[in-house]
Design a protein around this motif. Structure first.
Motif, PDB file in Angstrom:
ATOM      1  N   ALA A  80      -1.117 -16.970  12.086  1.00 36.62           N
ATOM      2  CA  ALA A  80      -1.132 -15.624  11.509  1.00 36.62           C
ATOM      3  C   ALA A  80      -1.298 -15.695  10.000  1.00 36.62           C
ATOM      4  O   ALA A  80      -1.998 -14.874   9.394  1.00 36.62           O
ATOM      5  CB  ALA A  80       0.160 -14.892  11.870  1.00 36.62           C
ATOM      6  N   SER A  81      -0.688 -16.710   9.371  1.00 34.49           N
ATOM      7  CA  SER A  81      -0.806 -16.866   7.918  1.00 34.49           C
ATOM      8  C   SER A  81      -2.247 -17.134   7.516  1.00 34.49           C
ATOM      9  O   SER A  81      -2.784 -16.526   6.584  1.00 34.49           O
ATOM     10  CB  SER A  81       0.076 -18.025   7.432  1.00 34.49           C
ATOM     11  N   THR A  85      -4.937 -16.503   9.240  1.00 35.92           N
ATOM     12  CA  THR A  85      -5.756 -15.331   9.543  1.00 35.92           C
ATOM     13  C   THR A  85      -5.699 -14.328   8.397  1.00 35.92           C
ATOM     14  O   THR A  85      -6.721 -13.749   8.006  1.00 35.92           O
ATOM     15  CB  THR A  85      -5.248 -14.667  10.844  1.00 35.92           C
ATOM     16  N   LEU A  86      -4.507 -14.142   7.872  1.00 34.59           N
ATOM     17  CA  LEU A  86      -4.357 -13.189   6.763  1.00 34.59           C
ATOM     18  C   LEU A  86      -5.200 -13.611   5.558  1.00 34.59           C
ATOM     19  O   LEU A  86      -5.912 -12.802   4.955  1.00 34.59           O
ATOM     20  CB  LEU A  86      -2.872 -13.093   6.392  1.00 34.59           C
ATOM     21  N   GLU A 123      -8.976 -13.110   6.445  1.00 36.09           N
ATOM     22  CA  GLU A 123      -9.444 -11.725   6.467  1.00 36.09           C
ATOM     23  C   GLU A 123      -9.590 -11.168   5.053  1.00 36.09           C
ATOM     24  O   GLU A 123     -10.515 -10.416   4.763  1.00 36.09           O
ATOM     25  CB  GLU A 123      -8.488 -10.840   7.287  1.00 36.09           C
ATOM     26  N   GLY A 170     -12.123  -3.581   7.356  1.00 35.97           N
ATOM     27  CA  GLY A 170     -11.528  -4.717   6.636  1.00 35.97           C
ATOM     28  C   GLY A 170     -10.046  -4.491   6.392  1.00 35.97           C
ATOM     29  O   GLY A 170      -9.212  -5.376   6.608  1.00 35.97           O
ATOM     30  N   ARG A 223      -8.005  -4.915   9.528  1.00 37.49           N
ATOM     31  CA  ARG A 223      -7.829  -6.329   9.875  1.00 37.49           C
ATOM     32  C   ARG A 223      -6.714  -6.950   9.033  1.00 37.49           C
ATOM     33  O   ARG A 223      -5.904  -7.740   9.528  1.00 37.49           O
ATOM     34  CB  ARG A 223      -9.135  -7.096   9.674  1.00 37.49           C
ATOM     35  N   VAL A 224      -6.677  -6.617   7.771  1.00 32.28           N
ATOM     36  CA  VAL A 224      -5.616  -7.144   6.904  1.00 32.28           C
ATOM     37  C   VAL A 224      -4.240  -6.661   7.367  1.00 32.28           C
ATOM     38  O   VAL A 224      -3.288  -7.436   7.455  1.00 32.28           O
ATOM     39  CB  VAL A 224      -5.867  -6.731   5.428  1.00 32.28           C
ATOM     40  N   ALA A 264      -3.116  -8.352  10.629  1.00 22.64           N
ATOM     41  CA  ALA A 264      -2.668  -9.733  10.399  1.00 22.64           C
ATOM     42  C   ALA A 264      -1.281  -9.749   9.768  1.00 22.64           C
ATOM     43  O   ALA A 264      -0.436 -10.592  10.090  1.00 22.64           O
ATOM     44  CB  ALA A 264      -3.666 -10.468   9.511  1.00 22.64           C
ATOM     45  N   SER A 265      -1.004  -8.786   8.883  1.00 20.86           N
ATOM     46  CA  SER A 265       0.314  -8.729   8.243  1.00 20.86           C
ATOM     47  C   SER A 265       1.408  -8.458   9.267  1.00 20.86           C
ATOM     48  O   SER A 265       2.461  -9.110   9.273  1.00 20.86           O
ATOM     49  CB  SER A 265       0.343  -7.615   7.191  1.00 20.86           C
ATOM     50  N   THR A 299       1.292  -8.894  12.476  1.00 21.98           N
ATOM     51  CA  THR A 299       1.411 -10.033  13.387  1.00 21.98           C
ATOM     52  C   THR A 299       2.325 -11.103  12.790  1.00 21.98           C
ATOM     53  O   THR A 299       3.168 -11.685  13.490  1.00 21.98           O
ATOM     54  CB  THR A 299       0.015 -10.630  13.656  1.00 21.98           C
ATOM     55  N   LEU A 300       2.176 -11.336  11.502  1.00 23.55           N
ATOM     56  CA  LEU A 300       3.004 -12.347  10.843  1.00 23.55           C
ATOM     57  C   LEU A 300       4.489 -12.003  10.935  1.00 23.55           C
ATOM     58  O   LEU A 300       5.325 -12.845  11.283  1.00 23.55           O
ATOM     59  CB  LEU A 300       2.563 -12.478   9.379  1.00 23.55           C
ATOM     60  N   GLU A 302       5.708 -12.353  14.659  1.00 27.68           N
ATOM     61  CA  GLU A 302       5.850 -13.727  15.136  1.00 27.68           C
ATOM     62  C   GLU A 302       7.103 -14.374  14.557  1.00 27.68           C
ATOM     63  O   GLU A 302       7.796 -15.123  15.242  1.00 27.68           O
ATOM     64  CB  GLU A 302       4.613 -14.555  14.786  1.00 27.68           C
TER      65      GLU A 302
END
Lengths: 340, 340, 340, 340, 340, 340
Positions: free
Chosen positions: A37-38, A40-41, A44, D30, D33-34, D37-38, D40-41, D44
């Motif tokens: 995930a890190s 990916t961030l 992106e 865009g 997507r950012v 991802a944030s 998700t981090l 997790e």
């Protein structure tokens, strides 16, 4: 202390727990998900910025800030882990204008973009060890380089980060670079206090890995016998402050990077005399003036493919944030050197 | 203030009491016992250190730190009385390594030992006046020189201490020395605010006593007509900052001490520009850079028999202890110059 | 760091040398000579001061300052080693008058004298270990008590010094005392980080030695299970800040020391909330106000035979020297309590 | 300044570019997507920590730190954006032990875990506006609450973050909570300087949304007519410092949260008098003492489902990091309140 | 130092010149022209402000700030000469709102106006001596009172200014006032270090002049025998901190000024404990809390005809300007007390 | 902030009131009375000082300090409004002697006098706008020049004040001057943030007005395209730090002012590297050393008719007042250049 100590503590708990009730595979899987995930961030954000630059067109190379807030491989103080946000703040601070000394406009996204920080403390806190952490840094650097025309301008962190950064640059470009390394110390110990990833060993790791052809070290004034011996062993060109007045002309007319993949510049803020940059962990009088450094950088000829500014310690920057401004101006002038 | 004021107060009480109920002989005897015990303490420590060095063998000259925490002869602030422990702390502070710039190892007792502080405040507090106090300082310096191969590297204190120190060096060696004196001020007033032992008069006392053949003053930039007149009267070689750029070459190639008993070096920290050393009592812009000072010291030819570093004021050292590190590095490089 | 590190280094060298070329007997003899000279110096100063007081007459008990600049038994920062000169400076500082709150005149030598500092750093630097160092402190305290009517008012230093001080007081008087101990922490660990002389263990040592009958701890707010268990084991009366509002009346009306040899008061400056005393090594919010402390001290009934003020850390006293003034006023009011 | 200004700049560039060459859909994609991802981090990391706790078993509720480094909705200074790493550093700092005042062990992961920071600056820098940003904060809080037994202990940031945090808590639990709000200011303006998300309006948003049944405000001493009128309109129970001495008993015996979903505690560090916590953006003399705050919190009865500590400003914490220690101790004692 | 020293120097020159070439009448005439122009400036500003208030109507009494930047009568530090601009800055600083605690709106000119500073340094620099300077201060105060409904709220300056201010108030109103005086010191010495206008003697001058009926001194904790004797001689009601807890109720319910011309309030910032106000020249632990002071002021019954806030020393205000905010809030709450 | 904000507020009230109840003529008349009184005060002080000098005789030109405490035209911080009293304090501070480097005696009134400050804040607070304020500054400068042999040495304030000062000098002398301008920035923007009187535009105004023949700018290192274009448009000789090493010889041998009315020197303290002068609003690394500046000034040939020292910001001067000492020494050496 804090962040790092918390990380250390967690490693302990996770290991103890592993032995007892949680399978090490489950821990490993959780860590991998956090790391993915890190990355990916970072990816992106790099992609979004690069898409914009490519849409604008006409940019061959463009500096992009990547923060690496890592301080636990320092032998003395861990403050550099807090540096990236302070440097960004000083870059955009309203007290100075947005041009570099030779006229590049930092407000123009074609000149400077930012892909944020690698979440170092968050990853360490999940029990990830240094070897894997170093690979996350390398992968982050590659993620930026993947997106043309971005070139990484890395904000440290302590000097241990230069090893995974240079490794990634060299691996991605497919061969060694020439390195201009400004520092009070050679940082080439075989290992320091048992830590092969110590901020005092990064350039030993780089030379062993074959990631650099030439390594020029400028500003040295705290160097032991081992530091000089290791220098000879790796063929490093060491310029000590004791003889700076006679070396000055040579250093203000450098030409690097031809026949290799380009030039990497690593600036440890403590290359400067503490009068100019008191906000560092290792105060070592007798260093370069700020103008000395700019004269070397502005007159350097070569294609700068990446760079770092490391070892700024905000916890010591008690004089009106002066050292933050110094680190920021180093970043600004390196940006001018990279972007075209 | 404090320490000194306490001393002053005690003198007062003791004098009043003497007149009344206690005989002045009794007071005098008590003071003598205190002074004797103080000198015994210095002597025993010097002896223990020197015995070790002589057992190790092969040492011709070895710097030994002697602290003189005296600040009451300053005209402005008394902070230098607190300097010796801070300088020691910075010498051994883990943020830098233990080699000098040219590779001498400070951890080696053959290079550097320490005989502690003269208990200045404790002696003054017993009612001892300045003339006698100056003799205690001289006797302490001689106690160190008595024990071969120790050579005194004195940590001030304000600049008034250079007079009793140089006097002792010259008397012990049996003749005058050459003095290299780095300072913003000439410190050669006949007397200052009625005090013949003032930190602004020490070099007048030294020259009158015949303890020096040549006296070179470097870094001057706060000097009155009297300062220049006294300079001429005593044949002092005064180098003012106004003309430093043309004097630089001469000063970076000095050869001193031949035909006399050797060289004495006295470094007032305020010889440096306050950018490099803000922690001083008398801020006087326009001074030497740290590298300028090292260039002069490292290239000096001559047998350095003793030295002092004075006027560091910890109460003004508010920038991350930077000036303490500067004073410590001066002591380290002077050690390299003395020990052999 | 510094001072202590130097000491540690020397121990190392001296031991290595012993094995090689110098006999351990020779080292031991040198150390003994240094220690003897140190104690002689304390003794002579105490004698001179006491002779004056006895000549003046009419004094039953008189506080005499004894500095113990020891900081290496702290688990966190070593700044308290620099405290005694700063506290003295603040006591005599011209910004306040020389009367205590209830009107005792500090300028009067019958109320307050000073016998100087035990040369802790100098003795450690000769390779003397902690056990012997603790005996030097005890001997110094006894040297003061030997000279009637002096009573020791000890300036720390970290809290480890209370153990040798109380031991000396009890041994000299021939029996236990009652102790009023103001602190954020109980300092009664069995041993801390392997150090039985740690500043976190001094009151365990005191209780084991039988030097105290009652021990009252006031201001506690950082205490672990071990701290509470040890408290029960030794019969300590622990007053935590959590319940201070209901304990206040009892604490402002204490009567101690009857049936034993008197009262000892130990004030750790961190008993105060950091708002009132930020210059300490261990910042622990939620403490006593300055007036709370004075209310407890001024209303205490009992014969105070000795006292200490410890853990003031000048390296953290960045607010106009406010904590130095706080430590000094504690000393002033304790003086009022002792002298009569 | 910095971080925020950089963000503002980027919004500008992105909007200008949108109009010209890049479609707004591409920008929007865009950004999404950012943000994904944030989140998700965060998810997790929460999952990993909760899995460990569930494996350990026996935990009903466990505080988990979530940093929200947002400072741009402050009307005065943006320093709180830098607070979360400093508070973490102070929690784990070696200068104090790891027990709370009543004996909970913070080293035990069942008592305290950490899920890291919401990457606020990075998201803003991609051109994301406040409304969407507030939803990201809410989603992050829900992501923590999703993973039993974790309960969010949020580290601000300025006070604007309490609105999205309380909203998420209430939505997730399915009904309103009772709020104990410690602050110098009511923060209930309809909107402040045109910003409905201002740190001065968060409690107006919370009450309008129906997320709280009772709102108790304690420590008020900077309040305007609008502040009092809004208080009446929303039925807020406002306790002003002017009458604190008579309200004290009631406030030290609170019972909250019965009949609703539990208790939320929001601590603005400026509820304390600046003597106890100078490191805040709005210095307002006349506040609570640190012990006053602990007395209120430790004696509160109720099930605390979440909490925040906001408005600590590290750029003003110039006194030895004292306010960081204060914020950290507030977090420690809130942890004791939440975890069971 | 500076300002004052410059003034002293000029007096010297002007006197020397008088004797030689310039007639003393010419000097005197020049001084008178300077003083006249100074008073005209105050008068015109007061007039302009008052005309506005009278045009608005409905105002019975209105506080008007008058700065008196005088610091040379302090015995220790002269920083209070720099206080007035800093207090104004803090009053209007955007970090707090513009209401007083009970709801008066400071932005309303009917509540607070400003007539600027008496040009103290400029007048002294022309060779004007203290006696005449004190009359200029008195005349300035009267100039404000001349313009209804303005009432002077004086910003010091050291405490010596209270004498000419109270004298003017009493003379203008035609009789004595009652004075509430908050301070760590009684300031009633007959003369201090030979200076009858010393900041330590102002209340002796006031009582001798018959300008006050009752004088209540609150917060005392540094007081000598002379201070108590003078207190008795003048019938002063002295409340010492030692007994504050039992005096509190009386002091929080004062009723003053009936049967005389009203109440004058003089607040020396050092009445506060230094934890709350470190930016003062004389740090004296054990004082009032900020809330203690507000409780006394807000509950006082009486017609407040004028007031001063003195002895704030910006040169000591190193903690984020906290003491400036404290002085400003004192001014704000005094404004609430005066204006109606 | 403070002063300025208060001023802004007042303008607002006065305008609102004007519309309602007070005629704008009445406001205008009040303002005029305030301005007249201010100018009278300057005039009278200049007259008194000049009468003394003329009586002494033999003085051709004499520097006279005129403070202009104006900071609101700065784009970033308003601290320079507080500079004049701090510079005066440092000039006369006892820590250095009263001679210039080449031996002029500052204690001699023939060398240096002082006419005080223009009451900028007081005038603004009455609602006076910038255009009129600038004329007050010009009139004040002329008032000094009216009184032979006084020549104005102006203490800023921000750099916006150089425009009205140079305008007055040129109008009074009847023709243009040559200007030596030391600065990190060119300050020649057409207008900055909509403000034609901005501190970033003063030299555009000067060149448009024809008040200068030659303008030499030295120390530049923060300059935009507009800055360079404006430089060309006005024929400015711009010397950037990038090429200082090759320009040095030329700049250390300047000859200016022949064929025009003389030389004006404007020193922005930020021409110095922040290592030498951290107390400025715009920290821009890479500047001149203090000795570089003195070398340029001391070797300049020409008749200096007036000068200013601007942009010292006391709110940033946190290092022992070092920048105040730097500003003061610049004033001292400019005095030596002017007076004869």
């Amino acid at each position: 202390m804090g962040g790092a100590a918390a990380g250390t503590k967690w490693i302990h708990h996770i290991q103890r727990l592993s032995a007892a009730k949680v399978s090490s595979e489950a821990v490993e899987r959780g860590q991998s998900r956090v790391i993915d995930a890190s990355l990916t961030l970072i990816r992106e954000r790099a992609k979004l910025k690069a898409e914009l630059l490519r849409a604008l067109g006409g940019v061959k190379a463009s500096a992009s800030l990547l923060g690496v807030p890592l301080g636990h491989n320092s032998s003395f103080l861990q403050g550099p882990a807090f540096a990236p946000p302070r440097i960004r703040e000083a870059i955009w601070c309203g007290s100075t204008n947005s041009s570099t000394e030779e006229g590049k406009e930092l407000n123009d996204p074609r000149v400077l973009t930012d892909v944020g920080d690698v979440p170092i403390q968050e990853i360490r806190d999940c029990g990830v060890e240094d070897e894997r952490l170093m690979h996350v840094i390398s992968e982050s650097v590659k993620a930026v380089m993947e997106e043309e025309p971005l070139r990484p301008l890395v904000l440290g962190g302590d000097h241990s980060i230069s090893y995974p950064v240079v490794r990634a640059v060299s691996e991605k470009l497919g061969g060694p670079v020439d390195i201009l390394h400004l520092d009070a110390h050679p940082d080439n110990y075989d290992c320091f206090e048992g830590n092969i990833y110590s901020h005092a060993s990064s350039f030993a790791r780089i030379m062993e890995g074959g990631y650099a052809r030439r390594l020029l070290q400028v500003g040295l004034r705290s160097i032991t016998k081992e530091g000089r011996d290791q220098g000879k062993r790796f063929g490093v060109e060491q310029f000590e402050m004791r003889t700076f007045s006679k070396d000055r002309e040579k250093l203000e007319n450098l030409k690097l990077g031809e026949g290799v993949k380009g030039v990497y510049i690593s600036v440890d803020v403590d290359c400067l005399d503490p009068a100019f940059a008191p906000g560092v962990s290792h105060i070592e009088p007798g260093g370069l003036s700020f103008r000395d450094v700019l004269n070397i950088l502005q007159n350097l000829q070569g294609d700068v493919v990446a760079a770092d500014v490391v070892e700024f310690n905000p916890q010591r920057d008690t004089v009106d944030g002066m050292t933050a401004m110094v680190a920021a101006k180093l970043v600004r002038e390196l940006t001018a050197k990279i972007s075209k």
